[in-house]
Design an enzyme around this catalytic site. Structure first.
Site, PDB file in Angstrom:
ATOM      1  N   CYS A 120      43.883  53.556  30.485  1.00  0.00           N
ATOM      2  CA  CYS A 120      44.850  52.544  30.053  1.00  0.00           C
ATOM      3  C   CYS A 120      44.167  51.471  29.208  1.00  0.00           C
ATOM      4  CB  CYS A 120      45.524  51.908  31.272  1.00  0.00           C
ATOM      5  SG  CYS A 120      46.857  50.769  30.846  1.00  0.00           S
ATOM      6  N   CYS A 121      43.010  50.996  29.660  1.00  0.00           N
ATOM      7  CA  CYS A 121      42.258  50.002  28.886  1.00  0.00           C
ATOM      8  C   CYS A 121      41.866  50.553  27.518  1.00  0.00           C
ATOM      9  CB  CYS A 121      41.014  49.572  29.652  1.00  0.00           C
ATOM     10  SG  CYS A 121      41.344  48.544  31.111  1.00  0.00           S
ATOM     11  N   CYS A 203      45.936  41.513  31.510  1.00  0.00           N
ATOM     12  CA  CYS A 203      47.290  42.048  31.570  1.00  0.00           C
ATOM     13  C   CYS A 203      47.940  41.641  32.899  1.00  0.00           C
ATOM     14  CB  CYS A 203      47.265  43.564  31.439  1.00  0.00           C
ATOM     15  SG  CYS A 203      46.762  44.152  29.808  1.00  0.00           S
ATOM     16  N   CYS A 206      47.499  43.739  36.100  1.00  0.00           N
ATOM     17  CA  CYS A 206      46.104  43.943  36.494  1.00  0.00           C
ATOM     18  C   CYS A 206      45.386  42.645  36.853  1.00  0.00           C
ATOM     19  CB  CYS A 206      45.342  44.643  35.373  1.00  0.00           C
ATOM     20  SG  CYS A 206      46.008  46.254  34.946  1.00  0.00           S
ATOM     21  N   CYS A 231      36.662  46.217  31.528  1.00  0.00           N
ATOM     22  CA  CYS A 231      37.638  47.062  30.843  1.00  0.00           C
ATOM     23  C   CYS A 231      36.982  47.976  29.815  1.00  0.00           C
ATOM     24  CB  CYS A 231      38.698  46.199  30.159  1.00  0.00           C
ATOM     25  SG  CYS A 231      38.055  45.151  28.843  1.00  0.00           S
TER      26      CYS A 231
END
EC number: 1.8.4.10
Length: 247
Positions: A120-121, A203, A206, A231
């Site tokens: 995702c990062c 985010c 997170c 990240c």
């Protein structure tokens, strides 16, 4: 005789160590090639953005608009642009990449495994960062040694071999107390989440507020056990670190 990038970074590191922040940024802005400051709109980054805008330095300012930021962060982008008369370029993830991630892991699959979170990062941060730094010779960050154990030895300047550019951290030696005092003295706009227990803001899904006694970055990817979690934007393997001799 041509100076190697690593040697040039070492020399710059020593020069930056002897200067205050305005002089550091002025020196960075005078370096050959395009300089880009990537901001997450955190309190450290706001100090740098304010200095760039106040002194009208030739430094591009960019942010990674991941699509999952807090509303407070998005509002601060607009407020900061207006306050300092500059443009913060927004770099978004590609729609196709987000859709491919969701198809494989689920939209919030990052909670399920470190692999999924890193993926995702990669989609929302690393790929947009690559576009933000295209054509840049110098990358400026708001990293500080006091942010986490993983950042305790960051230099003022290092050669990022993976990206082929000079990476500079002009606030490397600033403590959080000095950051807060400077923000108060200069009335620099900051994210209201800081006052609600969020010293490090990423985010929304997170990031959580930290508990008393926890490190600054304990609220980032809080469900993972690794205290050095990152990240991928600022990992030691991505750069040849040049530790300041004056640290």
């Amino acid at each position: 005789m041509t100076v190697s990038p690593i040697t040039a970074a070492e020399e710059l590191d020593a020069r930056l160590a002897a200067l205050d922040l305005p002089a550091r940024l002025a020196l960075i802005a005078s370096l050959p090639g395009r300089a880009v400051f990537t901001t997450s709109l955190g309190i450290e980054d706001q100090v740098i953005t304010a200095a760039i805008g106040t002194d009208q330095l030739d430094i591009d300012v960019a942010t990674l608009e991941t699509g999952r930021l807090f509303p407070e962060t998005l509002a601060l982008i607009d407020e900061t642009e207006t306050r300092y008369g500059l443009t913060i370029r927004r770099f978004h993830p590609q729609v196709a990449d987000v859709e491919a991630y969701a198809a494989q892991y689920g939209l919030n699959g990052f909670y399920e495994s470190v692999e999924a979170r890193h993926a995702c990062c990669d989609v929302r941060k690393l790929k947009p960062l690559k576009r933000a730094l295209e054509g840049a010779a110098v990358w400026i960050t708001g990293l500080r040694r006091g942010q986490s154990g993983n950042r305790a030895t960051i230099p003022f300047a290092e050669y990022d071999e993976a990206r082929g550019l000079l990476k500079v951290n002009p606030l490397a030696d600033w403590e959080i107390e000095a950051i807060r005092a400077h923000v108060a003295d200069e009335a620099i706009p900051v994210n209201p989440l800081h006052a609600r227990g969020y010293p490090s803001i990423g985010c929304e899904p997170c990031t959580r507020a930290i508990r008393p006694g926890e490190p600054e970055r304990a609220g980032r990817w809080w469900w993972e056990d690794d205290v050095k979690r990152e990240c991928g934007l600022h990992v030691p393997e991505a750069a040849t670190a040049i530790v300041s001799q004056s640290a």
